[in-house]
Write a protein that holds these residues in place. Sequence first.
Motif, PDB file in Angstrom:
ATOM      1  N   ASP A 207     -42.923  40.754  -8.470  1.00  0.00           N
ATOM      2  CA  ASP A 207     -44.342  40.914  -8.740  1.00  0.00           C
ATOM      3  C   ASP A 207     -45.072  39.630  -8.349  1.00  0.00           C
ATOM      4  O   ASP A 207     -44.771  38.555  -8.862  1.00  0.00           O
ATOM      5  N   GLU A 208     -46.016  39.763  -7.418  1.00  0.00           N
ATOM      6  CA  GLU A 208     -46.748  38.573  -6.944  1.00  0.00           C
ATOM      7  C   GLU A 208     -47.538  37.901  -8.060  1.00  0.00           C
ATOM      8  O   GLU A 208     -47.784  36.704  -8.015  1.00  0.00           O
ATOM      9  N   SER A 209     -47.924  38.694  -9.045  1.00  0.00           N
ATOM     10  CA  SER A 209     -48.768  38.104 -10.089  1.00  0.00           C
ATOM     11  C   SER A 209     -48.028  37.037 -10.901  1.00  0.00           C
ATOM     12  O   SER A 209     -48.644  36.253 -11.607  1.00  0.00           O
ATOM     13  N   ILE A 210     -46.686  36.991 -10.749  1.00  0.00           N
ATOM     14  CA  ILE A 210     -45.923  35.957 -11.445  1.00  0.00           C
ATOM     15  C   ILE A 210     -46.319  34.571 -10.911  1.00  0.00           C
ATOM     16  O   ILE A 210     -46.382  33.598 -11.664  1.00  0.00           O
ATOM     17  N   PRO A 219     -48.338  32.924 -19.330  1.00  0.00           N
ATOM     18  CA  PRO A 219     -47.255  33.893 -19.116  1.00  0.00           C
ATOM     19  C   PRO A 219     -47.768  35.318 -18.858  1.00  0.00           C
ATOM     20  O   PRO A 219     -48.709  35.785 -19.486  1.00  0.00           O
ATOM     21  N   LEU A 220     -47.118  35.945 -17.905  1.00  0.00           N
ATOM     22  CA  LEU A 220     -47.477  37.262 -17.402  1.00  0.00           C
ATOM     23  C   LEU A 220     -47.478  38.362 -18.458  1.00  0.00           C
ATOM     24  O   LEU A 220     -48.183  39.365 -18.339  1.00  0.00           O
ATOM     25  N   VAL A 221     -46.685  38.161 -19.485  1.00  0.00           N
ATOM     26  CA  VAL A 221     -46.502  39.187 -20.504  1.00  0.00           C
ATOM     27  C   VAL A 221     -47.827  39.533 -21.191  1.00  0.00           C
ATOM     28  O   VAL A 221     -48.008  40.616 -21.732  1.00  0.00           O
ATOM     29  N   ALA A 228     -44.481  43.539 -13.935  1.00  0.00           N
ATOM     30  CA  ALA A 228     -43.471  42.621 -14.465  1.00  0.00           C
ATOM     31  C   ALA A 228     -43.768  42.313 -15.942  1.00  0.00           C
ATOM     32  O   ALA A 228     -42.859  42.218 -16.764  1.00  0.00           O
ATOM     33  N   GLY A 229     -45.055  42.198 -16.249  1.00  0.00           N
ATOM     34  CA  GLY A 229     -45.449  41.968 -17.637  1.00  0.00           C
ATOM     35  C   GLY A 229     -44.999  43.112 -18.534  1.00  0.00           C
ATOM     36  O   GLY A 229     -44.477  42.906 -19.633  1.00  0.00           O
ATOM     37  N   LYS A 230     -45.165  44.330 -18.034  1.00  0.00           N
ATOM     38  CA  LYS A 230     -44.723  45.522 -18.773  1.00  0.00           C
ATOM     39  C   LYS A 230     -43.202  45.487 -18.949  1.00  0.00           C
ATOM     40  O   LYS A 230     -42.686  45.788 -20.023  1.00  0.00           O
ATOM     41  N   ALA A 231     -42.512  45.092 -17.884  1.00  0.00           N
ATOM     42  CA  ALA A 231     -41.051  45.013 -17.954  1.00  0.00           C
ATOM     43  C   ALA A 231     -40.616  44.012 -19.024  1.00  0.00           C
ATOM     44  O   ALA A 231     -39.665  44.257 -19.769  1.00  0.00           O
ATOM     45  N   TYR A 232     -41.326  42.899 -19.133  1.00  0.00           N
ATOM     46  CA  TYR A 232     -41.002  41.918 -20.175  1.00  0.00           C
ATOM     47  C   TYR A 232     -41.318  42.474 -21.563  1.00  0.00           C
ATOM     48  O   TYR A 232     -40.562  42.244 -22.511  1.00  0.00           O
ATOM     49  N   ARG A 233     -42.421  43.211 -21.680  1.00  0.00           N
ATOM     50  CA  ARG A 233     -42.741  43.792 -22.997  1.00  0.00           C
ATOM     51  C   ARG A 233     -41.658  44.800 -23.410  1.00  0.00           C
ATOM     52  O   ARG A 233     -41.314  44.907 -24.586  1.00  0.00           O
ATOM     53  N   ASN A 234     -41.118  45.523 -22.417  1.00  0.00           N
ATOM     54  CA  ASN A 234     -40.001  46.436 -22.715  1.00  0.00           C
ATOM     55  C   ASN A 234     -38.788  45.673 -23.252  1.00  0.00           C
ATOM     56  O   ASN A 234     -38.148  46.100 -24.216  1.00  0.00           O
ATOM     57  N   ILE A 235     -38.490  44.556 -22.604  1.00  0.00           N
ATOM     58  CA  ILE A 235     -37.353  43.738 -23.042  1.00  0.00           C
ATOM     59  C   ILE A 235     -37.562  43.295 -24.491  1.00  0.00           C
ATOM     60  O   ILE A 235     -36.650  43.355 -25.319  1.00  0.00           O
ATOM     61  N   ILE A 236     -38.780  42.863 -24.781  1.00  0.00           N
ATOM     62  CA  ILE A 236     -39.085  42.372 -26.130  1.00  0.00           C
ATOM     63  C   ILE A 236     -38.895  43.487 -27.153  1.00  0.00           C
ATOM     64  O   ILE A 236     -38.322  43.271 -28.222  1.00  0.00           O
ATOM     65  N   GLY A 237     -39.323  44.693 -26.798  1.00  0.00           N
ATOM     66  CA  GLY A 237     -39.100  45.832 -27.689  1.00  0.00           C
ATOM     67  C   GLY A 237     -37.616  46.041 -27.953  1.00  0.00           C
ATOM     68  O   GLY A 237     -37.200  46.257 -29.093  1.00  0.00           O
TER      69      GLY A 237
END
Lengths: 265, 91
Positions: A207-210, A219-221, A228-237
């Motif tokens: 993700d270029e936005s990183i 931080p993108l989250v 990518a931010g959504k992917a990190y929020r999934n990880i956190i869940g």
Amino acid sequence: MAGNVIVITSGKGGVGKTTTCANIGTGLALRGRRVVLIDADIGLRNLDVVMGLENRIVFDLVDLAEKKCKTRQALIKDKRFESLYLIPAAQTKEKDAVKPENMVEICNELRQEFDYILIDCPAGIEHGFKNAVAGADAAFVVTTPDLSAVRDADRIIGLLQAREKRIDPQLIVNRIRPAMINKGEMMAVEDVNDILAIDLLGIIPDDESIIISTNRGEPLVMNPNSRAGKAYRNIIGRIEGENIPFMSLNYELGFFERIKRLIKK
Amino acid sequence: MDLFNSIKKLFSKDTSNNSKDVAVERLRLVLVHDRADLTPGLMQALKEDLIQVISKYMDIDKEEMDVTFDSKDLTAALIANIPVKGFKRSV
């Protein structure tokens, strides 16, 4: 309840450990968890700039290990979140200024006050790695879908599993490019996960936005529009025990692969 | 080649030369050696020892000899392909 000490490691450099550490930490703080990030990369301090906290550093991890300051003094408070703190690495001191027993002691103290202690591990498998994992209860191994990163990840996994206090790490596959996977020019998450044979914690699309978020030190989250931010929020869940399905990166299977799967069922 | 594979070739985009498949196979082999702690040097030493032992009994083609280590799932195998040029008759 005592906090959880998690080391974020990879073996190879440049696969996204620091970014992952910053995003997971920020995302947990977003949920109101009490979080401290520790940059264990002595001499190559970076987590501070990714977090946008580089101007606030007075004391660092080495000062804390050498008891030149109190824990409270070494904790740098985040600009955005009340419950998020950083202990930066030293930039100019010797690499072996911190010992594994110092790290165990520091982690044990922080455990009393925080829900999560996230340690950003340096690349490599030497002194810095040993320090970073010394006090950890769990580990996240970050890799990208290329030969050298996966090979190094395998080595790290072996070292973590061979520890006296065995750690079975969880895997984060970073910088996935679905279009390349479609064309058969990049290893898919399943390929990487099959080879490394540990639990998958998350998959993060390239993700270029990183780059933009690192430029700004935000931080993108926190960005609701970034994949990518959504992917990190999934990880956190998932870290918090929620059952969240893996993001569909919609790399479609070829016509025949689909039939083959049907037959296999 | 079985029917399944030939039909697959007809339908799929050219998958024979996928760099991903090359990567997976190379990675698999590298890790087999890494995990077993088998360095190229060690494999060479093993090969030389094998030559010594087998040469006592047979005349082998050292140039063409090939020793590889591989593992799949839970089994590991040392595969040696040793062309024999002739036998040594005992007197």
